[in-house]
Scaffold this motif. Sequence first.
Motif, PDB file in Angstrom:
ATOM      1  N   TYR A  73       0.799  -1.222   0.000  1.00  0.00           N
ATOM      2  CA  TYR A  73       0.000   0.000   0.000  1.00  0.00           C
ATOM      3  C   TYR A  73       0.835   1.277   0.000  1.00  0.00           C
ATOM      4  CZ  TYR A  73       0.958   0.723   4.984  1.00  0.00           C
ATOM      5  OH  TYR A  73       1.576   0.935   6.194  1.00  0.00           O
ATOM      6  N   ILE A  74       2.109   1.197   0.403  1.00  0.00           N
ATOM      7  CA  ILE A  74       2.923   2.415   0.443  1.00  0.00           C
ATOM      8  C   ILE A  74       3.461   2.783  -0.932  1.00  0.00           C
ATOM      9  CG2 ILE A  74       3.601   1.945   2.820  1.00  0.00           C
ATOM     10  CD1 ILE A  74       6.393   1.220   1.779  1.00  0.00           C
ATOM     11  N   HIS A  75       3.345   1.874  -1.887  1.00  0.00           N
ATOM     12  CA  HIS A  75       3.865   2.110  -3.230  1.00  0.00           C
ATOM     13  C   HIS A  75       2.768   2.651  -4.147  1.00  0.00           C
ATOM     14  CE1 HIS A  75       6.623  -0.855  -1.481  1.00  0.00           C
ATOM     15  NE2 HIS A  75       7.541  -0.363  -2.287  1.00  0.00           N
ATOM     16  N   ALA A  76       3.185   3.449  -5.106  1.00  0.00           N
ATOM     17  CA  ALA A  76       2.240   4.004  -6.078  1.00  0.00           C
ATOM     18  C   ALA A  76       2.801   3.799  -7.478  1.00  0.00           C
ATOM     19  CB  ALA A  76       2.015   5.492  -5.826  1.00  0.00           C
ATOM     20  N   PRO A  77       1.994   3.283  -8.403  1.00  0.00           N
ATOM     21  CA  PRO A  77       2.472   3.099  -9.773  1.00  0.00           C
ATOM     22  C   PRO A  77       2.681   4.438 -10.467  1.00  0.00           C
ATOM     23  CG  PRO A  77       0.136   2.598  -9.613  1.00  0.00           C
ATOM     24  CD  PRO A  77       0.614   2.803  -8.215  1.00  0.00           C
ATOM     25  N   GLY A 127       2.971  12.449  -4.511  1.00  0.00           N
ATOM     26  CA  GLY A 127       2.289  12.188  -5.769  1.00  0.00           C
ATOM     27  C   GLY A 127       3.202  11.669  -6.853  1.00  0.00           C
ATOM     28  N   LEU A 128       4.350  11.126  -6.449  1.00  0.00           N
ATOM     29  CA  LEU A 128       5.326  10.610  -7.409  1.00  0.00           C
ATOM     30  C   LEU A 128       5.318   9.088  -7.388  1.00  0.00           C
ATOM     31  CD1 LEU A 128       8.257  13.064  -6.607  1.00  0.00           C
ATOM     32  CD2 LEU A 128       6.678  13.168  -8.550  1.00  0.00           C
ATOM     33  N   GLY A 129       4.893   8.490  -8.490  1.00  0.00           N
ATOM     34  CA  GLY A 129       4.839   7.040  -8.572  1.00  0.00           C
ATOM     35  C   GLY A 129       6.214   6.439  -8.791  1.00  0.00           C
ATOM     36  N   GLN A 130       6.318   5.142  -8.560  1.00  0.00           N
ATOM     37  CA  GLN A 130       7.590   4.441  -8.723  1.00  0.00           C
ATOM     38  C   GLN A 130       7.508   3.428  -9.864  1.00  0.00           C
ATOM     39  OE1 GLN A 130       6.231   3.601  -5.069  1.00  0.00           O
ATOM     40  NE2 GLN A 130       6.257   5.844  -5.069  1.00  0.00           N
ATOM     41  N   SER A 131       8.615   3.263 -10.562  1.00  0.00           N
ATOM     42  CA  SER A 131       8.670   2.268 -11.638  1.00  0.00           C
ATOM     43  C   SER A 131       8.907   0.889 -11.040  1.00  0.00           C
ATOM     44  CB  SER A 131       9.762   2.618 -12.646  1.00  0.00           C
ATOM     45  OG  SER A 131      11.010   2.806 -11.990  1.00  0.00           O
ATOM     46  N   THR A 132      10.068   0.716 -10.391  1.00  0.00           N
ATOM     47  CA  THR A 132      10.376  -0.522  -9.679  1.00  0.00           C
ATOM     48  C   THR A 132      11.188  -0.173  -8.444  1.00  0.00           C
ATOM     49  OG1 THR A 132      10.389  -1.877 -11.692  1.00  0.00           O
ATOM     50  CG2 THR A 132      11.568  -2.753  -9.801  1.00  0.00           C
ATOM     51  N   CYS A 133      10.908  -0.869  -7.345  1.00  0.00           N
ATOM     52  CA  CYS A 133      11.654  -0.668  -6.102  1.00  0.00           C
ATOM     53  C   CYS A 133      12.317  -1.989  -5.735  1.00  0.00           C
ATOM     54  CB  CYS A 133      10.726  -0.206  -4.986  1.00  0.00           C
ATOM     55  SG  CYS A 133       9.833   1.320  -5.379  1.00  0.00           S
ATOM     56  N   VAL A 162      13.714   3.008  -7.261  1.00  0.00           N
ATOM     57  CA  VAL A 162      14.358   3.058  -5.951  1.00  0.00           C
ATOM     58  C   VAL A 162      15.160   1.776  -5.764  1.00  0.00           C
ATOM     59  CG1 VAL A 162      14.034   3.235  -3.457  1.00  0.00           C
ATOM     60  CG2 VAL A 162      12.485   4.457  -5.013  1.00  0.00           C
ATOM     61  N   ILE A 163      16.463   1.925  -5.526  1.00  0.00           N
ATOM     62  CA  ILE A 163      17.343   0.779  -5.304  1.00  0.00           C
ATOM     63  C   ILE A 163      18.117   1.018  -4.021  1.00  0.00           C
ATOM     64  CG2 ILE A 163      19.280  -0.565  -6.192  1.00  0.00           C
ATOM     65  CD1 ILE A 163      18.448   0.284  -8.998  1.00  0.00           C
ATOM     66  N   SER A 164      18.153   0.011  -3.148  1.00  0.00           N
ATOM     67  CA  SER A 164      18.767   0.209  -1.842  1.00  0.00           C
ATOM     68  C   SER A 164      19.230  -1.115  -1.253  1.00  0.00           C
ATOM     69  CB  SER A 164      17.749   0.871  -0.902  1.00  0.00           C
ATOM     70  OG  SER A 164      18.237   0.946   0.410  1.00  0.00           O
ATOM     71  N   ARG A 165      20.031  -1.009  -0.184  1.00  0.00           N
ATOM     72  CA  ARG A 165      20.380  -2.200   0.593  1.00  0.00           C
ATOM     73  C   ARG A 165      19.599  -2.254   1.893  1.00  0.00           C
ATOM     74  NH1 ARG A 165      26.249  -3.316   2.001  1.00  0.00           N
ATOM     75  NH2 ARG A 165      25.284  -5.265   2.664  1.00  0.00           N
ATOM     76  N   SER A 166      18.801  -1.243   2.167  1.00  0.00           N
ATOM     77  CA  SER A 166      18.046  -1.189   3.419  1.00  0.00           C
ATOM     78  C   SER A 166      16.547  -1.250   3.144  1.00  0.00           C
ATOM     79  CB  SER A 166      18.379   0.093   4.181  1.00  0.00           C
ATOM     80  OG  SER A 166      17.488   0.283   5.261  1.00  0.00           O
ATOM     81  N   GLY A 167      15.890  -2.226   3.718  1.00  0.00           N
ATOM     82  CA  GLY A 167      14.454  -2.351   3.522  1.00  0.00           C
ATOM     83  C   GLY A 167      13.683  -1.204   4.135  1.00  0.00           C
ATOM     84  N   THR A 168      13.940  -0.899   5.411  1.00  0.00           N
ATOM     85  CA  THR A 168      13.174   0.137   6.092  1.00  0.00           C
ATOM     86  C   THR A 168      13.427   1.515   5.506  1.00  0.00           C
ATOM     87  OG1 THR A 168      14.903   0.204   7.792  1.00  0.00           O
ATOM     88  CG2 THR A 168      12.947  -1.104   8.266  1.00  0.00           C
ATOM     89  N   ALA A 202      11.631   6.098   1.941  1.00  0.00           N
ATOM     90  CA  ALA A 202      11.778   6.866   0.700  1.00  0.00           C
ATOM     91  C   ALA A 202      10.543   6.709  -0.185  1.00  0.00           C
ATOM     92  CB  ALA A 202      13.021   6.410  -0.050  1.00  0.00           C
ATOM     93  N   VAL A 203      10.058   5.494  -0.299  1.00  0.00           N
ATOM     94  CA  VAL A 203       8.890   5.222  -1.140  1.00  0.00           C
ATOM     95  C   VAL A 203       7.654   5.942  -0.604  1.00  0.00           C
ATOM     96  CG1 VAL A 203       7.247   3.406  -1.749  1.00  0.00           C
ATOM     97  CG2 VAL A 203       9.687   3.030  -2.096  1.00  0.00           C
ATOM     98  N   TRP A 204       7.449   5.890   0.714  1.00  0.00           N
ATOM     99  CA  TRP A 204       6.274   6.515   1.308  1.00  0.00           C
ATOM    100  C   TRP A 204       6.293   8.034   1.080  1.00  0.00           C
ATOM    101  CZ3 TRP A 204       1.620   5.585   2.088  1.00  0.00           C
ATOM    102  CH2 TRP A 204       0.840   6.210   3.061  1.00  0.00           C
ATOM    103  N   GLN A 205       7.487   8.635   1.166  1.00  0.00           N
ATOM    104  CA  GLN A 205       7.589  10.070   0.901  1.00  0.00           C
ATOM    105  C   GLN A 205       7.277  10.375  -0.570  1.00  0.00           C
ATOM    106  OE1 GLN A 205      10.933  12.236   2.471  1.00  0.00           O
ATOM    107  NE2 GLN A 205      11.177  10.830   4.196  1.00  0.00           N
ATOM    108  N   LEU A 206       7.780   9.553  -1.478  1.00  0.00           N
ATOM    109  CA  LEU A 206       7.485   9.753  -2.901  1.00  0.00           C
ATOM    110  C   LEU A 206       5.982   9.645  -3.161  1.00  0.00           C
ATOM    111  CD1 LEU A 206      10.353   7.646  -4.530  1.00  0.00           C
ATOM    112  CD2 LEU A 206      10.111  10.138  -4.629  1.00  0.00           C
ATOM    113  N   THR A 207       5.370   8.628  -2.576  1.00  0.00           N
ATOM    114  CA  THR A 207       3.928   8.426  -2.773  1.00  0.00           C
ATOM    115  C   THR A 207       3.135   9.621  -2.250  1.00  0.00           C
ATOM    116  OG1 THR A 207       4.141   6.013  -2.684  1.00  0.00           O
ATOM    117  CG2 THR A 207       1.970   6.936  -2.204  1.00  0.00           C
ATOM    118  N   ASN A 208       3.513  10.133  -1.085  1.00  0.00           N
ATOM    119  CA  ASN A 208       2.808  11.269  -0.505  1.00  0.00           C
ATOM    120  C   ASN A 208       3.015  12.549  -1.313  1.00  0.00           C
ATOM    121  OD1 ASN A 208       1.558   9.975   1.657  1.00  0.00           O
ATOM    122  ND2 ASN A 208       3.376  10.127   2.935  1.00  0.00           N
TER     123      ASN A 208
END
Length: 210
Positions: free
Chosen positions: A142-146, A175-181, A156-162, A167-173
């Motif tokens: 639910y925190i991700h947005a297409p 209004g910026l969708g993500q391609s692949t995380c 978004v590419i990272s070595r840290s899950g949390t 980062a994803v939640w801030q992007l979603t808020n």
Amino acid sequence: MSILVNKNTKVIVQGITGGAGSFHTTQMLEYGTNIVGGVTPGKGGTRFADKVPIFDTVRQAVEKTGSDTSVIFVPAAFCADALYEAADSGLKLVVCITEGVPTLDMVKVHKFYRDKSIRLIGPNCPGIITPGECKVGIMPGYIHAPATGKKGGIGVISRSGTLTYEAVWQLTNLGLGQSTCWVSAATPSSALHLLTPWNYSRRISRPKQS
């Protein structure tokens, strides 16, 4: 533009009948991931949730379903064997969620994978998601947005899950969708393939600087 997984990805789950495997398989199915099979030795011929066929081996699952991706929920003590089996079964991508896999086991696994035409994400990671299409792992969908139209398409590419979730939640808020995380791993052995994601980064669209 997504990388590695999308709505057409065919996923099998190694360890589908275990506690973590069954819970997260249900979550992935609810998200819309195309789970085509599961693997638990000795339980071949049965079904998970009355719809996902279970096989005794990864090779059987791949041959019967045409799967190209596996997600692993096998206990740490047996995880290396599961990774070897996946690599020898014709898959293109393996996502290993299991944490606590011995470092020496993973050093050997990475050496084994080096000569294979297969991509490994993990272990000890939440996996990879293309929002709205395919979730392979344990991240909260639910925190991700297409990505839609001109807004988003951020990879978004990272070595840290949390930290990825943050980062994803801030992007979603915003209004910026993500391609692949994609979270590669959080174990010492993952440093062996730390630069691997950047081979794909040029294919991920980036927002223009204003």
